[in-house]
Scaffold this motif. Structure first.
Motif, PDB file in Angstrom:
ATOM      1  N   SER A 113     -10.271   4.362  12.270  1.00 57.95           N
ATOM      2  CA  SER A 113      -9.824   3.769  11.023  1.00 57.95           C
ATOM      3  C   SER A 113      -8.306   3.954  11.019  1.00 57.95           C
ATOM      4  O   SER A 113      -7.811   5.076  11.012  1.00 57.95           O
ATOM      5  CB  SER A 113     -10.471   4.512   9.857  1.00 57.95           C
ATOM      6  OG  SER A 113     -10.183   3.882   8.646  1.00 57.95           O
ATOM      7  N   VAL A 114      -7.590   2.844  11.086  1.00 61.55           N
ATOM      8  CA  VAL A 114      -6.127   2.894  11.178  1.00 61.55           C
ATOM      9  C   VAL A 114      -5.544   2.762   9.778  1.00 61.55           C
ATOM     10  O   VAL A 114      -5.965   1.886   9.018  1.00 61.55           O
ATOM     11  CB  VAL A 114      -5.596   1.731  12.043  1.00 61.55           C
ATOM     12  CG1 VAL A 114      -4.089   1.854  12.223  1.00 61.55           C
ATOM     13  CG2 VAL A 114      -6.307   1.675  13.377  1.00 61.55           C
ATOM     14  N   PHE A 115      -4.593   3.615   9.451  1.00 63.60           N
ATOM     15  CA  PHE A 115      -3.835   3.486   8.199  1.00 63.60           C
ATOM     16  C   PHE A 115      -2.399   3.191   8.577  1.00 63.60           C
ATOM     17  O   PHE A 115      -1.797   3.937   9.347  1.00 63.60           O
ATOM     18  CB  PHE A 115      -3.907   4.778   7.377  1.00 63.60           C
ATOM     19  CG  PHE A 115      -5.263   5.030   6.798  1.00 63.60           C
ATOM     20  CD1 PHE A 115      -6.285   5.528   7.588  1.00 63.60           C
ATOM     21  CD2 PHE A 115      -5.530   4.748   5.471  1.00 63.60           C
ATOM     22  CE1 PHE A 115      -7.548   5.743   7.069  1.00 63.60           C
ATOM     23  CE2 PHE A 115      -6.788   4.961   4.932  1.00 63.60           C
ATOM     24  CZ  PHE A 115      -7.804   5.456   5.734  1.00 63.60           C
ATOM     25  N   GLN A 116      -1.872   2.090   8.044  1.00 62.58           N
ATOM     26  CA  GLN A 116      -0.477   1.718   8.313  1.00 62.58           C
ATOM     27  C   GLN A 116       0.289   1.837   7.005  1.00 62.58           C
ATOM     28  O   GLN A 116      -0.042   1.170   6.031  1.00 62.58           O
ATOM     29  CB  GLN A 116      -0.427   0.282   8.829  1.00 62.58           C
ATOM     30  CG  GLN A 116       0.982  -0.242   9.047  1.00 62.58           C
ATOM     31  CD  GLN A 116       0.974  -1.514   9.883  1.00 62.58           C
ATOM     32  OE1 GLN A 116       0.892  -1.454  11.099  1.00 62.58           O
ATOM     33  NE2 GLN A 116       1.023  -2.663   9.236  1.00 62.58           N
ATOM     34  N   TYR A 117       1.284   2.709   6.998  1.00 56.29           N
ATOM     35  CA  TYR A 117       2.014   2.976   5.763  1.00 56.29           C
ATOM     36  C   TYR A 117       3.476   2.596   5.921  1.00 56.29           C
ATOM     37  O   TYR A 117       4.081   2.785   6.977  1.00 56.29           O
ATOM     38  CB  TYR A 117       1.906   4.457   5.375  1.00 56.29           C
ATOM     39  CG  TYR A 117       1.843   5.407   6.547  1.00 56.29           C
ATOM     40  CD1 TYR A 117       0.614   5.796   7.073  1.00 56.29           C
ATOM     41  CD2 TYR A 117       3.001   5.893   7.147  1.00 56.29           C
ATOM     42  CE1 TYR A 117       0.544   6.652   8.159  1.00 56.29           C
ATOM     43  CE2 TYR A 117       2.934   6.756   8.234  1.00 56.29           C
ATOM     44  CZ  TYR A 117       1.705   7.130   8.737  1.00 56.29           C
ATOM     45  OH  TYR A 117       1.633   7.963   9.824  1.00 56.29           O
ATOM     46  N   SER A 118       4.034   2.035   4.854  1.00 54.26           N
ATOM     47  CA  SER A 118       5.456   1.704   4.818  1.00 54.26           C
ATOM     48  C   SER A 118       6.015   2.252   3.520  1.00 54.26           C
ATOM     49  O   SER A 118       5.337   2.249   2.492  1.00 54.26           O
ATOM     50  CB  SER A 118       5.674   0.191   4.830  1.00 54.26           C
ATOM     51  OG  SER A 118       4.984  -0.392   5.897  1.00 54.26           O
ATOM     52  N   VAL A 119       7.253   2.699   3.593  1.00 52.87           N
ATOM     53  CA  VAL A 119       7.911   3.278   2.427  1.00 52.87           C
ATOM     54  C   VAL A 119       9.272   2.623   2.274  1.00 52.87           C
ATOM     55  O   VAL A 119       9.998   2.466   3.256  1.00 52.87           O
ATOM     56  CB  VAL A 119       8.104   4.804   2.627  1.00 52.87           C
ATOM     57  CG1 VAL A 119       9.034   5.379   1.581  1.00 52.87           C
ATOM     58  CG2 VAL A 119       6.768   5.515   2.604  1.00 52.87           C
ATOM     59  N   SER A 120       9.608   2.231   1.049  1.00 56.95           N
ATOM     60  CA  SER A 120      10.983   1.839   0.772  1.00 56.95           C
ATOM     61  C   SER A 120      11.707   3.075   0.275  1.00 56.95           C
ATOM     62  O   SER A 120      11.295   3.696  -0.703  1.00 56.95           O
ATOM     63  CB  SER A 120      11.034   0.743  -0.293  1.00 56.95           C
ATOM     64  OG  SER A 120      12.381   0.602  -0.708  1.00 56.95           O
ATOM     65  N   THR A 121      12.778   3.453   0.949  1.00 55.10           N
ATOM     66  CA  THR A 121      13.505   4.654   0.546  1.00 55.10           C
ATOM     67  C   THR A 121      14.560   4.320  -0.499  1.00 55.10           C
ATOM     68  O   THR A 121      15.339   5.174  -0.898  1.00 55.10           O
ATOM     69  CB  THR A 121      14.182   5.298   1.765  1.00 55.10           C
ATOM     70  OG1 THR A 121      15.026   4.317   2.379  1.00 55.10           O
ATOM     71  CG2 THR A 121      13.153   5.779   2.761  1.00 55.10           C
ATOM     72  N   ASP A 122      14.567   3.061  -0.936  1.00 60.81           N
ATOM     73  CA  ASP A 122      15.603   2.622  -1.865  1.00 60.81           C
ATOM     74  C   ASP A 122      14.942   2.023  -3.111  1.00 60.81           C
ATOM     75  O   ASP A 122      14.461   2.730  -3.976  1.00 60.81           O
ATOM     76  CB  ASP A 122      16.482   1.608  -1.109  1.00 60.81           C
ATOM     77  CG  ASP A 122      17.686   1.189  -1.904  1.00 60.81           C
ATOM     78  OD1 ASP A 122      17.884   1.754  -2.980  1.00 60.81           O
ATOM     79  OD2 ASP A 122      18.411   0.287  -1.454  1.00 60.81           O
ATOM     80  N   GLU A 123      14.848   0.716  -3.179  1.00 61.23           N
ATOM     81  CA  GLU A 123      14.272   0.032  -4.340  1.00 61.23           C
ATOM     82  C   GLU A 123      12.751  -0.091  -4.183  1.00 61.23           C
ATOM     83  O   GLU A 123      12.242  -0.038  -3.066  1.00 61.23           O
ATOM     84  CB  GLU A 123      14.858  -1.386  -4.437  1.00 61.23           C
ATOM     85  CG  GLU A 123      16.358  -1.423  -4.668  1.00 61.23           C
ATOM     86  CD  GLU A 123      16.725  -0.879  -6.036  1.00 61.23           C
ATOM     87  OE1 GLU A 123      16.063  -1.267  -7.011  1.00 61.23           O
ATOM     88  OE2 GLU A 123      17.643  -0.044  -6.109  1.00 61.23           O
ATOM     89  N   PRO A 124      12.027  -0.296  -5.309  1.00 63.35           N
ATOM     90  CA  PRO A 124      10.582  -0.587  -5.183  1.00 63.35           C
ATOM     91  C   PRO A 124      10.373  -1.845  -4.339  1.00 63.35           C
ATOM     92  O   PRO A 124      11.224  -2.734  -4.326  1.00 63.35           O
ATOM     93  CB  PRO A 124      10.150  -0.850  -6.629  1.00 63.35           C
ATOM     94  CG  PRO A 124      11.184  -0.218  -7.484  1.00 63.35           C
ATOM     95  CD  PRO A 124      12.469  -0.255  -6.712  1.00 63.35           C
ATOM     96  N   PHE A 125       9.253  -1.901  -3.645  1.00 62.44           N
ATOM     97  CA  PHE A 125       8.943  -3.099  -2.866  1.00 62.44           C
ATOM     98  C   PHE A 125       8.740  -4.289  -3.793  1.00 62.44           C
ATOM     99  O   PHE A 125       8.101  -4.170  -4.845  1.00 62.44           O
ATOM    100  CB  PHE A 125       7.650  -2.899  -2.066  1.00 62.44           C
ATOM    101  CG  PHE A 125       7.827  -2.091  -0.811  1.00 62.44           C
ATOM    102  CD1 PHE A 125       8.826  -2.402   0.101  1.00 62.44           C
ATOM    103  CD2 PHE A 125       6.976  -1.030  -0.527  1.00 62.44           C
ATOM    104  CE1 PHE A 125       8.983  -1.665   1.267  1.00 62.44           C
ATOM    105  CE2 PHE A 125       7.126  -0.289   0.632  1.00 62.44           C
ATOM    106  CZ  PHE A 125       8.130  -0.604   1.530  1.00 62.44           C
TER     107      PHE A 125
END
Ligand code: FES
Ligand SMILES: [Fe+2]
Length: 436
Positions: free
Chosen positions: A276-288
């Motif tokens: 089960s793959v989880f792919q996570y992304s984070v914006s370190t600045d503004e909300p997506f």
């Protein structure tokens, strides 16, 4: 290469295996919180470390993760009634709460205390970072949740997807710490045809820096959370393009990225041949923004919600990418001649075609590893050592120190050529930062 014995030790995570024991010391994400959207919603079938489980959200909003098979006569609780703070088997009405206690047994006489003697396997579960996490180890070693940056940022700054892949967890884990494949497997001859998210690349003189030095120099440093490694590409003029990547125990990656985007993946074993793959992304600045989320979701291109059946008849509810092994990832040979290296249109599927085609459990006795495989060798060595140590009673350090997980990948061009000095000079870049 590995011995056949070590390959087995590395890749088997079912109950009673040394690697399975090690993984059970860590909290693991097992489904997205949105898969259990409301109290008393439909239960979801999952498989984790070769155990067949069912997840449900009770009337109070608490999540339970139980053995999928009812302890009475083993019917599937997936068909159960999720009502009044418990999941009720629809065969004879036995009902279980999120702790695994049998709270009602209408098929037995009212004066019977049989229900007090029956319990179903239940794992502690938490909503955290848009995912449901469970802990499957001994209760006396249950740690706090790991402070991974992607899990701790506000939901507005996070994007997570999940899908099933048909191969052992270690193949994808190794793919993620294999920086040299980026120069080949993910190469675009015509960048204008790449999906938008692939355009975030460092450029010099009109060339992606990844393509300027296909034999990066790798240096590995072991850490409390696993290891960090630097890949140094010589991009001329006394400058180096450094991609500094973490391998976070037991199976997380952080991918270096220019700009205000962090991300990676983890590979949670369903069994030894599926993840089960989880792919996570984070914006370190503004909300997506919605537009950014749409662009992040182009790789894998299209996730289809499926009921996936295993050879033994067990079933999970998950997503699968449209491009898969059985359709050769829809490879386009014309595209391979003129547009990109693989003829496969999106980055994740380029990876999957490589890792899944090694076989469901790759045979590491037949490999020929070179200098570019240094990080892979380290990753294997650490996992094998920790699995062996745990069998001798040495508990892993990381799970009980959740703060060590709060790190960030680094993507930087610098004149510093020494990895250890770079890590000192750019120490701030390597830490998770609070988002205001
Ligand atoms: S099998 Fe579940 S109550 Fe009988
Ligand atoms: Fe890749």
């Amino acid at each position: 290469m590995l011995t056949a014995e070590d390959n087995v030790l590395l890749t088997r995570t079912g109950p009673g295996t040394p690697m399975g024991d090690l993984f059970r010391r860590f909290w693991q994400p097992v489904l997205l919180s949105e898969e259990l959207p409301t109290p008393d919603c439909a239960p979801v079938r999952i498989k984790v470390l070769s155990e067949n489980l069912v997840a449900f959200r009770d009337t109070d909003g608490n999540v339970g993760v139980l053995d999928v098979n009812c302890p009475h006569r083993r019917a599937s609780l997936f068909f159960g009634r999720n009502e009044e703070c418990g999941l009720r088997c629809v065969y004879h009405g036995w009902k279980f709460d999120v702790n695994g206690d049998c709270v009602d047994m209408p098929s037995e006489p009212a004066e019977s205390n049989f229900k007090d003697k029956v319990k179903i396997t239940a794992y502690p579960a938490r909503d955290y970072g848009s995912c449901i996490w469970i802990y499957m180890g001994p209760i006396e070693t249950m740690p706090e949740l790991p402070q991974l940056e992607w899990a701790t940022v506000p939901e507005t700054h996070r994007n997570v997807r999940r899908w099933l892949q048909e191969s052992n967890y270690m193949q994808s884990t190794e793919g993620e710490i294999d920086t040299s494949h980026v120069s080949f497997n993910h190469r675009w001859f015509d960048l204008s045809k790449a999906p938008r998210q692939n355009l975030a690349r460092r450029m010099k003189n009109g060339q992606p820096m990844n393509n300027m030095d296909g034999a990066p120099q790798l240096t590995v440093k072991e850490t409390d959370y696993g290891f960090v490694y630097g890949s140094r590409r010589d991009v001329g003029d006394g400058e180096y393009y450094w991609r500094v990547t973490q391998f976070i125990l037991p199976f997380y990656s952080l991918i270096p990225n220019p700009g205000d985007r962090e991300g990676g993946r983890c590979w949670v074993p369903m069994d030894d041949e599926h993840i089960s793959v989880f792919q996570y992304s984070v914006s370190t600045d503004e909300p997506f923004t919605d537009e950014q989320r749409k662009l992040m979701n182009v790789s894998p291109e299209k996730l289809l919600r499926v009921k996936y059946e295993f050879a033994d008849g067990s079933v999970v509810d998950t997503w699968q990418p449209e491009r898969q092994m059985h359709n050769d990832f829809l490879i386009d040979r014309d595209m391979q001649r003129t547009v990109n290296y693989t003829g496969i249109a999106s980055g994740r599927e380029q990876d999957m075609a490589m890792t899944d085609s090694m076989g469901s459990i790759g045979d590491r006795t037949k490999e020929h590893l070179g200098t570019s495989d240094t990080a892979i060798i380290s990753g294997r060595r650490i996992l094998l050592r920790m699995a062996r140590e745990l069998q001798e009673g040495v508990e892993p350090y990381a799970p009980s120190h959740p703060e060590v997980f709060a790190v960030r990948a680094i993507d930087v061009v610098d004149t510093q050529g020494d990895f250890f000095k770079l890590l000192e000079e750019q120490a701030e870049l390597g830490k998770a930062q609070p988002i205001s």
